[in-house]
Scaffold this motif. Structure first.
Motif, PDB file in Angstrom:
ATOM      1  N   PHE A  11       0.836  -1.206   0.000  1.00  0.00           N
ATOM      2  CA  PHE A  11       0.000   0.000   0.000  1.00  0.00           C
ATOM      3  C   PHE A  11       0.875   1.261   0.000  1.00  0.00           C
ATOM      4  N   VAL A  12       1.850   1.295   0.896  1.00  0.00           N
ATOM      5  CA  VAL A  12       2.706   2.489   0.990  1.00  0.00           C
ATOM      6  C   VAL A  12       3.575   2.609  -0.270  1.00  0.00           C
ATOM      7  N   GLY A  13       4.076   1.468  -0.753  1.00  0.00           N
ATOM      8  CA  GLY A  13       4.899   1.479  -1.971  1.00  0.00           C
ATOM      9  C   GLY A  13       4.127   2.007  -3.170  1.00  0.00           C
ATOM     10  N   GLN A  14       2.902   1.560  -3.285  1.00  0.00           N
ATOM     11  CA  GLN A  14       2.064   2.027  -4.405  1.00  0.00           C
ATOM     12  C   GLN A  14       1.827   3.518  -4.318  1.00  0.00           C
ATOM     13  N   ARG A  15       1.589   3.993  -3.089  1.00  0.00           N
ATOM     14  CA  ARG A  15       1.312   5.412  -2.903  1.00  0.00           C
ATOM     15  C   ARG A  15       2.533   6.254  -3.297  1.00  0.00           C
ATOM     16  N   VAL A  16       3.717   5.773  -2.926  1.00  0.00           N
ATOM     17  CA  VAL A  16       4.937   6.511  -3.277  1.00  0.00           C
ATOM     18  C   VAL A  16       5.089   6.571  -4.796  1.00  0.00           C
ATOM     19  N   ALA A  17       4.830   5.452  -5.467  1.00  0.00           N
ATOM     20  CA  ALA A  17       4.956   5.417  -6.928  1.00  0.00           C
ATOM     21  C   ALA A  17       3.950   6.371  -7.577  1.00  0.00           C
ATOM     22  N   GLN A  18       2.736   6.369  -7.061  1.00  0.00           N
ATOM     23  CA  GLN A  18       1.713   7.288  -7.586  1.00  0.00           C
ATOM     24  C   GLN A  18       2.164   8.724  -7.410  1.00  0.00           C
ATOM     25  N   TYR A  19       2.683   9.005  -6.227  1.00  0.00           N
ATOM     26  CA  TYR A  19       3.071  10.375  -5.909  1.00  0.00           C
ATOM     27  C   TYR A  19       4.249  10.813  -6.796  1.00  0.00           C
ATOM     28  N   ARG A  20       5.189   9.916  -6.992  1.00  0.00           N
ATOM     29  CA  ARG A  20       6.341  10.234  -7.848  1.00  0.00           C
ATOM     30  C   ARG A  20       5.851  10.639  -9.243  1.00  0.00           C
ATOM     31  N   ASP A  21       4.908   9.893  -9.743  1.00  0.00           N
ATOM     32  CA  ASP A  21       4.342  10.183 -11.060  1.00  0.00           C
ATOM     33  C   ASP A  21       3.616  11.531 -11.052  1.00  0.00           C
ATOM     34  N   GLN A  22       2.881  11.796  -9.962  1.00  0.00           N
ATOM     35  CA  GLN A  22       2.142  13.063  -9.874  1.00  0.00           C
ATOM     36  C   GLN A  22       3.098  14.252  -9.858  1.00  0.00           C
ATOM     37  N   VAL A  23       4.188  14.119  -9.101  1.00  0.00           N
ATOM     38  CA  VAL A  23       5.163  15.219  -9.034  1.00  0.00           C
ATOM     39  C   VAL A  23       5.816  15.424 -10.398  1.00  0.00           C
ATOM     40  N   GLU A  24       6.171  14.331 -11.043  1.00  0.00           N
ATOM     41  CA  GLU A  24       6.782  14.459 -12.383  1.00  0.00           C
ATOM     42  C   GLU A  24       5.842  15.172 -13.347  1.00  0.00           C
TER      43      GLU A  24
END
Lengths: 556, 103
Positions: A11-24
């Motif tokens: 869950f936390v890993g997925q959220r980090v990946a989503q966030y990384r994409d959002q920031v990019e």
């Protein structure tokens, strides 16, 4: 303490990946600020005066040395070498670059931490008594229930768009160290006459612009019903809480406007539909979570007693630190150590990367790898053998972390205030520093005794001024800072909201005003045993008003 | 009437001010001062445009004065943004630019 399972990691890993994409996508201009802002806030990233700010959750204020070292590393590598521990038992970094925040969240995820639900209209980090699992006066450790609430509320779709933010606090002792009566829901874990565990449930407390003390709507809720009953409360709030006015959207307003009895009736009616549902906690689940919080195996260390007495005799500094900052542990050979983040003239709650690492080392060696963050912006080593206290003290002394002032007048809570915060109207930290310097004398602090000063730089009350024995609220008046003083607040089992004593004081006069209040107390207390808050409750505000404003103020 | 345009840079959140050369500056000293309505409108437009170009966020036109030839923001909040935390002179603009002169 709790360890992530596969689901949590995922869950936390997925959220980090989503966030990384959002920031990019934000940095490339693919998404607008309006679209991005709620996304960054969902991950604890705010924009303040000088830079972005990252608020990292520390669930129920518990962390281990690995996590503390990682916070230190983040402070050093991505920030300016320090972090700020908050009144919500979290930590904030004041200078991260937006472009670095995905990497920071990745670093956090590696040590089972995140910044999810540290902002927004959702259920925030569940806070708890910082002495949980250690204090001698505790009935049971409340953290397993805080963890259950954390799991249940994380990313819960029903609670992702509440009328307003929602804060839950738990305590497992009669003496309330978690300020549960000024939370949206306060849970007091206790035993009934049959020896079963359950909760007194308080609802509708809060500070901010409309401070209110929570109402107890149930005296004993069996532990198995924790989620079904909390869900019932949340549903009544989610359905009826006001969404038309941000300032009336908290559950305290709903409880107040509905009336305590009617609100409780609505909750009970909702609960009737839920209590036999899958929300009822199976005993096996309760025990499985509780097992994560099993107390460490503490060996008898009776040798500590004799040595401690002798060393206290030899070293007055050590003796006063033990007296002030070490409190009784369940195991008589151990103590609970409060590490003051309030050096004289310092910044309340701030710790450098080096200090964080030193504390991590001490936790690992002397406190079974556990550290706590208190809502009073201090850190705690919960399980220290009396025999090790002197070593811990000297190590803390080297890092300027051994100030013997826990619970005294210089143990001040202060929000970041106008020096950092985009919402603030006035500065808090410099006021705290000046008061701390004024009352620097250890002897004078001892003479004054227990006294809590709490300072907020705006009406949102992050500095908990409403429940300060002496509360200071900074406002902006005609372009200048002005500090309103409240007296008689308290955030413990006898919660009270402080009352405004009179007109406010300019920055250069506010420390004098605090000193006048303290001197007035010293002059009228019946004995050294009568604390400030007890004396205030006995005599009321008049003697203090008179001392501050003179007799003429009575007519005003 | 004296106003300057300020914002925070998108990538790192650092406080910036619009300079006379049309660039976003990390210190207030050389910010472009608008002294009449039309100039303020132009500032606002420049802010809108930079916001839409994803250069900056939290854009605002703020009131300033000139004291001894230097720009002095009227509100304490803006003076703190221009210098850094008042109790930590080792941080923020006041540390990065020794001659920062806003407050």
């Amino acid at each position: 303490m709790y360890r992530y399972d596969e689901f949590d990691h995922d869950f936390v890993g997925q959220r980090v990946a989503q966030y990384r994409d959002q920031v990019e996508r934000r940095l490339s201009g693919e998404i607008t600020e309006d679209a991005f802002k709620p996304l960054r806030l969902m991950n604890g990233v705010y924009l303040q005066l000088h830079a972005y700010m990252l608020r990292v959750a520390i669930p129920y204020g518990t962390l281990n040395s690995t996590q503390m070292r990682r916070l230190a590393r983040i402070a050093r590598d991505y920030d300016k070498g320090y972090g700020h521990f908050t009144t919500r038992q979290n930590i904030q970094f004041n200078w991260p670059k937006l472009s670095d925040t995905p990497a920071i969240l990745e670093e956090l995820a590696e040590v089972e931490m995140h910044a999810i639900q540290t902002s927004g209209n959702c259920i925030r980090n569940v806070s708890a008594d910082h002495f949980s699992g250690a204090a001698a006066d505790e009935v049971a450790d409340p953290r397993p229930y805080a963890e259950i609430l954390r799991q249940w509320s994380s990313n819960h779709p029903e609670y992702s768009f509440l009328p307003r933010k929602f804060k839950i606090a738990v305590t497992g002792a009669e003496r309330d160290r978690a300020a549960i009566q000024v939370h949206d829901i306060g849970l007091h874990l206790k035993r009934n006459e049959a020896g079963e565990l359950g909760f007194a449930v308080y609802v509708g407390g809060g500070q901010g612009r409309t401070p209110m003390i929570a109402r107890k709507i149930r005296d004993f809720l069996p532990e198995a019903d924790l989620l079904s009953y909390t869900t019932a409360i949340m549903r009544v709030y989610n359905l009826n809480g006001r969404r038309d006015n941000k300032y009336k959207a908290r559950i305290k307003i709903l409880v107040h406007e509905t009336g305590e009895a009617e609100f409780a009736r609505q909750v009970e009616a909702e609960w009737d539909k839920l209590k036999a549902s899958e929300l009822k906690l199976p005993d096996a689940d309760l025990r499985a979570i509780a097992a994560y919080f099993a107390p460490p195996e503490l060996q008898d260390r009776a040798e500590g007693w004799a040595g401690l007495a002798a060393r206290k005799k030899d070293d007055e500094g050590f003796a006063s630190w033990v007296r002030q900052n070490v409190t009784p542990h369940k195991h008589p050979d151990y103590g609970v150590v409060t590490i003051s983040l309030k050096p004289i003239g310092g910044v309340p709650g701030d710790a450098t990367d080096v200090q964080m690492e030193a504390i991590a080392d001490l936790a690992e060696r002397y406190s079974h790898d556990e550290i706590r963050v208190s809502h009073e912006q201090n850190l705690v080593l919960p399980h220290v053998a009396l025999a090790d206290l002197e070593k811990v003290y000297h190590a803390l002394l080297e890092q300027d972390l051994a100030t013997a002032n826990a619970g005294l007048i210089t143990d001040i809570i202060a929000c970041p205030g106008l020096d950092y915060c985009a919402l603030a109207n006035a500065r808090s930290i410099p006021v705290a520093q000046e008061i701390s310097n004024r009352f620097a004398s250890a002897q004078r602090q001892q003479e004054i005794g227990a006294l809590k000063i709490k300072i907020s730089g705006c009406i949102n009350a992050c500095g908990h001024h409403h429940v300060g024995h002496i509360g200071l609220l900074g406002v902006e008046k005609k372009g200048a800072e002005l500090y309103q003083i409240t007296l008689g607040g308290s955030g413990d089992e006898n919660t009270s909201i402080g009352q405004i004593v009179g007109r406010g004081f300019e920055p250069e006069k506010v420390t004098d005003a605090v000193e006048t209040i303290v001197d007035t107390y010293l002059g009228l207390r019946e004995s050294a045993e009568e604390t400030f808050i007890d004396a205030y409750r006995r005599v009321g505000p008049e003697p203090f008003k008179e001392a501050l404003y003179g007799k003429t103020s009575r007519a005003a | 009437m004296m106003k300057v345009l300020t914002a925070n840079r998108l990538t790192d959140g650092i406080a910036v001010w619009l300079g006379a050369n049309g660039r976003w500056l990390e210190r207030i000293d050389h910010a472009l001062i608008a002294r009449h309505r039309e100039a303020v409108d132009a500032l606002e437009q420049a802010g809108q445009s930079a916001f839409h170009d994803n250069l900056i966020v939290d854009v605002a036109v703020i009131d300033v004065d000139e004291v001894d030839g230097e720009i002095y923001p009227i509100r304490l909040r803006e003076r703190i943004r221009a210098k850094g935390p008042t109790f930590r002179t080792d941080l923020g603009k006041q540390a990065e630019f020794q001659q920062a002169s806003a407050a």
